[in-house]
Motif scaffolding. Structure first.
Motif, short mmCIF file in Angstrom:
data_model
loop_
_atom_site.label_atom_id
_atom_site.label_comp_id
_atom_site.label_asym_id
_atom_site.label_seq_id
_atom_site.Cartn_x
_atom_site.Cartn_y
_atom_site.Cartn_z
N ALA A 1 0.83 -1.19 0.00
CA ALA A 1 0.00 0.00 0.00
C ALA A 1 0.87 1.25 0.00
CB ALA A 1 -0.92 0.00 1.22
N SER B 1 1.85 4.91 1.05
CA SER B 1 1.65 5.65 2.30
C SER B 1 0.98 6.99 2.03
CB SER B 1 2.96 5.86 3.02
OG SER B 1 3.77 6.75 2.29
N ALA C 1 -4.41 4.39 12.04
CA ALA C 1 -4.13 3.24 11.18
C ALA C 1 -2.96 3.53 10.24
CB ALA C 1 -5.38 2.87 10.38
N GLU C 2 -2.91 4.74 9.71
CA GLU C 2 -1.81 5.10 8.82
C GLU C 2 -0.49 5.15 9.58
OE1 GLU C 2 0.59 6.22 5.60
OE2 GLU C 2 -1.29 5.12 5.76
N ASP D 1 0.28 3.53 12.31
CA ASP D 1 0.62 2.15 12.65
C ASP D 1 1.22 1.43 11.44
OD1 ASP D 1 0.59 -0.11 14.52
OD2 ASP D 1 -0.95 -0.94 13.18
N ARG D 2 0.62 1.64 10.28
CA ARG D 2 1.12 1.01 9.06
C ARG D 2 2.53 1.49 8.76
NH1 ARG D 2 2.79 1.48 4.57
NH2 ARG D 2 2.51 3.71 4.45
N ARG D 3 2.76 2.79 8.94
CA ARG D 3 4.10 3.33 8.68
C ARG D 3 5.14 2.74 9.62
NH1 ARG D 3 3.81 9.70 7.15
NH2 ARG D 3 2.29 9.50 5.47
N ARG E 1 5.02 -0.13 11.23
CA ARG E 1 5.21 -1.56 10.92
C ARG E 1 6.02 -1.77 9.64
NH1 ARG E 1 2.20 -4.81 14.20
NH2 ARG E 1 0.58 -3.76 15.37
N SER E 2 5.91 -0.83 8.70
CA SER E 2 6.65 -0.99 7.45
C SER E 2 8.05 -0.38 7.51
CB SER E 2 5.87 -0.37 6.29
OG SER E 2 5.85 1.04 6.40
#
Length: 74
Positions: A2, A4, A50-51, A53-55, A57-58
């Motif tokens: 995905a 960012s 959520a964004e 957290d995604r950042r 984790r990535s």
């Protein structure tokens, strides 16, 4: 993978939350409008969380953990 959200998008979400908080503190909203604004705040905060957290984790979080946080092992 995905794509960012750009930082300016996160800034926009924060600005919207701050504006909503100010509106809620003013006491000038009808109960119905205040309830709708609280619901919108929850949605926006969830989207931003959520964004972020995604950042993290990535690995887009900038490397070192923030002060007071432990680094996660792989």
């Amino acid at each position: 993978m995905a794509r960012s959200m750009p930082d300016d998008r996160l800034d926009d979400l924060v600005t919207r939350l701050e504006r909503a908080a100010s509106d809620l503190r003013s006491g000038e909203l009808s109960p119905e409008r205040a309830a709708a604004l609280v619901d919108e705040c929850a949605r926006v905060a969830s989207e931003a969380g959520a964004e972020l957290d995604r950042r993290v984790r990535s690995g887009e979080g900038g490397g070192a953990p923030a002060p007071g946080q432990l680094a996660l092992g792989s």
